[in-house]
Design an enzyme around this catalytic site. Sequence first.
Site, PDB file in Angstrom:
ATOM      1  N   LYS A   1       0.825  -1.200   0.000  1.00  0.00           N
ATOM      2  CA  LYS A   1       0.000   0.000   0.000  1.00  0.00           C
ATOM      3  C   LYS A   1       0.859   1.250   0.000  1.00  0.00           C
ATOM      4  CE  LYS A   1      -3.926  -0.278   0.005  1.00  0.00           C
ATOM      5  NZ  LYS A   1      -4.893  -0.448  -1.115  1.00  0.00           N
TER       6      LYS A   1
ATOM      7  N   HIS B   1      -1.796   3.197  -7.266  1.00  0.00           N
ATOM      8  CA  HIS B   1      -3.068   3.892  -7.528  1.00  0.00           C
ATOM      9  C   HIS B   1      -2.802   5.301  -8.070  1.00  0.00           C
ATOM     10  CE1 HIS B   1      -5.008   0.527  -5.619  1.00  0.00           C
ATOM     11  NE2 HIS B   1      -4.407   0.756  -4.488  1.00  0.00           N
TER      12      HIS B   1
END
Length: 356
Positions: A80, A98
């Site tokens: 992450k 992302h």
Amino acid sequence: MTGKTAPHLWLRHEDRTTERRTPVVPDDARRLVEAGADLTVEESPQRIFPIEEYEAVGARVAPAGSWVSAPPGTVVLGLKELPDQPAELTHRHIFFGHAYKQQPGAAALLRRFAAGGGALLDLEYLVDEQGRRLAAFGYWAGYLGAALAVLHHRDRLTAPLRPTGKDELDETLRPAPGDEEFTALVVGALGRSGRGARAALTTAGAEPTCWDLEETRDLDRRALLAHDVMVNCVLATTPVPPFVREEDLDDPARGLRTLSDVTCDVGSPLNVLPVYDRTTEWTDPVRRLRKEPPLDLIAIDNLPSLLPRESSTDFSAALLPQLLDFPAGGAWTRCLDRYHRACRELGIEEGDSAHA
């Protein structure tokens, strides 16, 4: 992979307190070391596998967060988001960035890499020649997205959420005497996440309606809103009309009561559920979007961390062949090309790319 060409892989601690997963489990760490990889693993009290298991298979141990001073050429591996510092990222990083669909903060992250001469090798874009992802948590994301929706719909979801094992989760999912039947819809039912969602709903005693490309190409919105529970597993790569709109929330005929968004593309123009502006959290997993008739949202962006052992083991097994082939594999070249293209699209001038 040989001793002369093998990279120095650095498995970092995850800053997010609810992140229990790892992209490399100890058994696969052993295989990397045996193949000649130089592997450093950061201490991480929240990781589902203790640091002693990595040390036992030949990995070196480093303090949490010490990747910032790792030697040049080191490849930093995580899952992450990175911490906000350092401002310049000098290493190659493998994780879910992302950053390629105009998500909030995407440009800032790419500028950090460009400024430091590092590179993002985004796991979402580690694909084969046909564009299929080579390592993904999708199945378990879908499984948990559907499971949480069922538990909430049956008023059996407790907060804060806590990691568990599949056997324990399934025990709570199975229908109990007095449970009312409900209708469920899985959108994106044929993908990894969709398969996971269907499996969880089957365990819960429900036979879901399954929609994929054909059904969403000409969306029957009335049929969608007639279901009690909807699980969204669609990962859009091009803009499509939203599946649920603000005006749908106020439709007095709406039967939909629980909406679980596995994809969590909030903030992106590709979001197929633009009816919320922030994800939900383990501490407060459900957000009410409308009071009458009630509609509740579950949108947790690290769902597989709730089944950390199972999801990490599956992901690591898929990622291992790619790491053993690093950096020669064509998939990594495609990853790097995608990073450079994203920088160009945003007008970001890259600096010294010696490490990239």
